[in-house]
Design a protein around this motif. Structure first.
Motif, PDB file in Angstrom:
ATOM      1  N   GLN A  89       0.862  -1.186   0.000  1.00 20.24           N
ATOM      2  CA  GLN A  89       0.000   0.000   0.000  1.00 20.24           C
ATOM      3  C   GLN A  89       0.892   1.227   0.000  1.00 20.24           C
ATOM      4  OE1 GLN A  89      -3.549  -0.141   0.105  1.00 20.24           O
ATOM      5  NE2 GLN A  89      -3.391   2.010  -0.458  1.00 20.24           N
ATOM      6  N   ALA A  90       0.803   2.031  -1.067  1.00 19.89           N
ATOM      7  CA  ALA A  90       1.617   3.244  -1.186  1.00 19.89           C
ATOM      8  C   ALA A  90       0.724   4.461  -1.007  1.00 19.89           C
ATOM      9  CB  ALA A  90       2.310   3.296  -2.547  1.00 19.89           C
ATOM     10  N   ASN A  91       1.105   5.315  -0.059  1.00 25.74           N
ATOM     11  CA  ASN A  91       0.370   6.550   0.207  1.00 25.74           C
ATOM     12  C   ASN A  91       1.178   7.711  -0.382  1.00 25.74           C
ATOM     13  OD1 ASN A  91      -0.944   8.764   1.198  1.00 25.74           O
ATOM     14  ND2 ASN A  91      -0.912   8.139   3.335  1.00 25.74           N
ATOM     15  N   LEU A  92       0.663   8.297  -1.488  1.00 27.88           N
ATOM     16  CA  LEU A  92       1.351   9.376  -2.186  1.00 27.88           C
ATOM     17  C   LEU A  92       0.569  10.674  -2.057  1.00 27.88           C
ATOM     18  CD1 LEU A  92       2.024   7.531  -5.593  1.00 27.88           C
ATOM     19  CD2 LEU A  92       3.384   7.404  -3.509  1.00 27.88           C
ATOM     20  N   SER A  93       1.250  11.773  -2.354  1.00 26.46           N
ATOM     21  CA  SER A  93       0.568  13.062  -2.486  1.00 26.46           C
ATOM     22  C   SER A  93       1.233  13.826  -3.623  1.00 26.46           C
ATOM     23  CB  SER A  93       0.630  13.862  -1.186  1.00 26.46           C
ATOM     24  OG  SER A  93       1.971  14.118  -0.805  1.00 26.46           O
ATOM     25  N   VAL A  94       0.398  14.492  -4.422  1.00 27.38           N
ATOM     26  CA  VAL A  94       0.895  15.287  -5.543  1.00 27.38           C
ATOM     27  C   VAL A  94       0.547  16.741  -5.277  1.00 27.38           C
ATOM     28  CG1 VAL A  94       0.899  15.605  -8.039  1.00 27.38           C
ATOM     29  CG2 VAL A  94       0.467  13.339  -7.079  1.00 27.38           C
ATOM     30  N   ARG A  95       1.562  17.584  -5.220  1.00 23.84           N
ATOM     31  CA  ARG A  95       1.354  19.012  -4.929  1.00 23.84           C
ATOM     32  C   ARG A  95       1.519  19.828  -6.210  1.00 23.84           C
ATOM     33  NH1 ARG A  95       4.679  23.316  -3.582  1.00 23.84           N
ATOM     34  NH2 ARG A  95       6.485  21.926  -3.562  1.00 23.84           N
ATOM     35  N   ASN A  96       0.505  20.655  -6.501  1.00 21.87           N
ATOM     36  CA  ASN A  96       0.557  21.546  -7.654  1.00 21.87           C
ATOM     37  C   ASN A  96       0.773  22.972  -7.148  1.00 21.87           C
ATOM     38  OD1 ASN A  96       0.261  22.887 -10.108  1.00 21.87           O
ATOM     39  ND2 ASN A  96      -1.970  22.858 -10.015  1.00 21.87           N
ATOM     40  N   PRO A  97       1.987  23.539  -7.281  1.00 25.34           N
ATOM     41  CA  PRO A  97       2.262  24.879  -6.747  1.00 25.34           C
ATOM     42  C   PRO A  97       1.822  26.010  -7.668  1.00 25.34           C
ATOM     43  CG  PRO A  97       4.247  23.975  -7.706  1.00 25.34           C
ATOM     44  CD  PRO A  97       3.184  22.921  -7.862  1.00 25.34           C
ATOM     45  N   ASN A  98       1.259  25.683  -8.827  1.00 29.73           N
ATOM     46  CA  ASN A  98       0.894  26.706  -9.805  1.00 29.73           C
ATOM     47  C   ASN A  98      -0.419  27.400  -9.441  1.00 29.73           C
ATOM     48  OD1 ASN A  98       2.907  26.367 -12.175  1.00 29.73           O
ATOM     49  ND2 ASN A  98       2.300  24.279 -11.681  1.00 29.73           N
ATOM     50  N   ARG A  99      -0.607  28.590 -10.017  1.00 29.73           N
ATOM     51  CA  ARG A  99      -1.854  29.340  -9.837  1.00 29.73           C
ATOM     52  C   ARG A  99      -2.933  28.894 -10.817  1.00 29.73           C
ATOM     53  NH1 ARG A  99      -1.487  34.121  -6.781  1.00 29.73           N
ATOM     54  NH2 ARG A  99       0.612  34.579  -6.034  1.00 29.73           N
ATOM     55  N   VAL A 100      -2.637  27.888 -11.598  1.00 28.02           N
ATOM     56  CA  VAL A 100      -3.608  27.293 -12.514  1.00 28.02           C
ATOM     57  C   VAL A 100      -3.593  25.783 -12.294  1.00 28.02           C
ATOM     58  CG1 VAL A 100      -3.421  29.105 -14.265  1.00 28.02           C
ATOM     59  CG2 VAL A 100      -1.857  27.171 -14.340  1.00 28.02           C
ATOM     60  N   GLY A 101      -4.608  25.105 -12.822  1.00 31.41           N
ATOM     61  CA  GLY A 101      -4.723  23.669 -12.633  1.00 31.41           C
ATOM     62  C   GLY A 101      -3.682  22.876 -13.414  1.00 31.41           C
ATOM     63  N   PHE A 102      -3.378  21.689 -12.922  1.00 29.43           N
ATOM     64  CA  PHE A 102      -2.461  20.750 -13.580  1.00 29.43           C
ATOM     65  C   PHE A 102      -3.270  19.538 -14.021  1.00 29.43           C
ATOM     66  CE2 PHE A 102       0.373  16.949 -12.592  1.00 29.43           C
ATOM     67  CZ  PHE A 102       0.945  16.924 -13.852  1.00 29.43           C
ATOM     68  N   LYS A 103      -3.387  19.343 -15.335  1.00 26.88           N
ATOM     69  CA  LYS A 103      -4.115  18.202 -15.891  1.00 26.88           C
ATOM     70  C   LYS A 103      -3.115  17.117 -16.279  1.00 26.88           C
ATOM     71  CE  LYS A 103      -8.016  20.850 -17.767  1.00 26.88           C
ATOM     72  NZ  LYS A 103      -8.810  21.165 -18.988  1.00 26.88           N
ATOM     73  N   TYR A 104      -3.334  15.914 -15.760  1.00 26.91           N
ATOM     74  CA  TYR A 104      -2.409  14.821 -16.063  1.00 26.91           C
ATOM     75  C   TYR A 104      -3.137  13.679 -16.769  1.00 26.91           C
ATOM     76  CZ  TYR A 104      -4.298  12.981 -11.645  1.00 26.91           C
ATOM     77  OH  TYR A 104      -5.139  12.559 -10.637  1.00 26.91           O
ATOM     78  N   ASP A 105      -2.372  12.953 -17.578  1.00 29.41           N
ATOM     79  CA  ASP A 105      -2.909  11.845 -18.359  1.00 29.41           C
ATOM     80  C   ASP A 105      -2.966  10.568 -17.512  1.00 29.41           C
ATOM     81  OD1 ASP A 105      -2.909  13.590 -20.571  1.00 29.41           O
ATOM     82  OD2 ASP A 105      -0.825  13.077 -21.024  1.00 29.41           O
ATOM     83  N   SER A 106      -3.736   9.602 -17.989  1.00 27.73           N
ATOM     84  CA  SER A 106      -3.806   8.313 -17.305  1.00 27.73           C
ATOM     85  C   SER A 106      -2.448   7.613 -17.387  1.00 27.73           C
ATOM     86  CB  SER A 106      -4.891   7.431 -17.936  1.00 27.73           C
ATOM     87  OG  SER A 106      -4.611   7.211 -19.308  1.00 27.73           O
ATOM     88  N   THR A 107      -2.112   6.913 -16.347  1.00 28.04           N
ATOM     89  CA  THR A 107      -0.820   6.231 -16.286  1.00 28.04           C
ATOM     90  C   THR A 107      -0.946   5.037 -15.347  1.00 28.04           C
ATOM     91  OG1 THR A 107       1.539   6.548 -15.854  1.00 28.04           O
ATOM     92  CG2 THR A 107       0.013   7.699 -14.404  1.00 28.04           C
ATOM     93  N   SER A 108       0.176   4.461 -14.967  1.00 25.96           N
ATOM     94  CA  SER A 108       0.175   3.325 -14.054  1.00 25.96           C
ATOM     95  C   SER A 108       1.340   3.441 -13.079  1.00 25.96           C
ATOM     96  CB  SER A 108       0.295   1.992 -14.817  1.00 25.96           C
ATOM     97  OG  SER A 108      -0.844   1.760 -15.613  1.00 25.96           O
ATOM     98  N   ALA A 109       1.088   3.045 -11.850  1.00 24.69           N
ATOM     99  CA  ALA A 109       2.177   2.852 -10.895  1.00 24.69           C
ATOM    100  C   ALA A 109       2.736   1.460 -11.150  1.00 24.69           C
ATOM    101  CB  ALA A 109       1.655   2.977  -9.470  1.00 24.69           C
ATOM    102  N   ILE A 110       4.052   1.340 -11.169  1.00 25.46           N
ATOM    103  CA  ILE A 110       4.708   0.091 -11.565  1.00 25.46           C
ATOM    104  C   ILE A 110       5.534  -0.450 -10.404  1.00 25.46           C
ATOM    105  CG2 ILE A 110       6.390  -0.937 -13.150  1.00 25.46           C
ATOM    106  CD1 ILE A 110       5.564   1.134 -15.211  1.00 25.46           C
ATOM    107  N   LEU A 111       5.510  -1.758 -10.266  1.00 26.38           N
ATOM    108  CA  LEU A 111       6.324  -2.451  -9.272  1.00 26.38           C
ATOM    109  C   LEU A 111       7.321  -3.336 -10.015  1.00 26.38           C
ATOM    110  CD1 LEU A 111       6.642  -2.931  -6.191  1.00 26.38           C
ATOM    111  CD2 LEU A 111       5.087  -4.873  -6.443  1.00 26.38           C
ATOM    112  N   LYS A 112       8.607  -3.181  -9.681  1.00 29.90           N
ATOM    113  CA  LYS A 112       9.658  -3.924 -10.385  1.00 29.90           C
ATOM    114  C   LYS A 112      10.483  -4.764  -9.413  1.00 29.90           C
ATOM    115  CE  LYS A 112      10.387  -0.613 -14.175  1.00 29.90           C
ATOM    116  NZ  LYS A 112      11.408   0.207 -14.886  1.00 29.90           N
ATOM    117  N   TYR A 113      10.967  -5.890  -9.943  1.00 23.25           N
ATOM    118  CA  TYR A 113      11.929  -6.726  -9.231  1.00 23.25           C
ATOM    119  C   TYR A 113      13.159  -6.883 -10.128  1.00 23.25           C
ATOM    120  CZ  TYR A 113      14.199 -10.959  -7.461  1.00 23.25           C
ATOM    121  OH  TYR A 113      15.138 -11.861  -7.001  1.00 23.25           O
TER     122      TYR A 113
END
Length: 212
Positions: A89-113
């Protein structure tokens, strides 16, 4: 003095009529000059705002915590195989410091060995508002069949340290619109070491990178 001479003196003392065409041309030139000056001032104002108040800043992903939710393993000594199921279980936070919105595309969190992708979790398209921090809770589960085919797993689990090295990787790509679109990428990766015998997370180190 005759009549013609009097009339000539009379008209010679009058002011000649103004040239209306020249006056209109001068007014037209002044209007164009004023418009150009206003446009230049507006352009300079937008440029200053774009470089100061509305300057694009880099969104930042922070890993607040990574916890081991579930783990089961068994050893097949005859076949020299380890059957392992791990859920993180990964608890993340994304901070946008801009005065306008940040739109992001769909993606995936990846786990590697050891460079091999052994699990992933989808992150849908979204938007983070002006100066907003958005929490993200991601569940990553190891795909056991992918680990089973890796010959190094047996030696890692049954070695003296008994630790399983895993890496989580998250990348968000999107845009912020400050006068025009600016493309932004922000990534984070964490090196995790799981104590298999004691079923706990032994250590973790995270790295962050953001690019405009």
């Amino acid at each position: 003095m005759d009549v013609e001479s009097k009339q000539g003196n009379k008209f010679s003392g009058m002011t000649p009529p103004l040239n209306n065409g020249s006056s209109k041309k001068r007014r037209g030139r002044n209007y164009c000059f004023n418009c150009l000056a206003v446009l230049l001032l507006l352009g300079l104002l937008f440029l200053i705002l774009g470089l100061t108040v509305f300057k694009a800043k880099k969104p930042v992903i922070t890993v607040n915590s990574v916890s081991l939710r579930d783990m089961d393993f068994s050893v097949d000594i005859a076949r020299l195989q380890v059957h392992l199921n791990v859920t993180l279980q990964a608890n993340l936070s994304v901070r946008n410091p801009n005065r306008v919105g940040f739109k992001y595309d769909s993606t995936s969190a990846i786990l590697k060995y050891k460079g091999q992708v052994v699990g992933d979790a989808p992150i849908p398209t979204g938007e983070i508002g002006s100066r907003e921090t958005r929490p993200m809770n991601i569940t990553l589960t190891v795909m056991a069949d992918r680990l089973l085919s890796n010959s190094g797993l047996y030696s890692d689990v049954l070695s003296g340290s008994g630790t399983l090295p895993l890496t989580t990787y998250v990348k968000l790509s999107g845009v912020v619109r400050v006068l025009f679109k600016i493309h932004v990428k922000t990534t984070t990766s964490c090196d995790l070491y799981i104590d298999v015998l004691n079923r706990k997370l032994a250590n973790q180190t995270c790295h962050y990178k953001t690019k405009l």
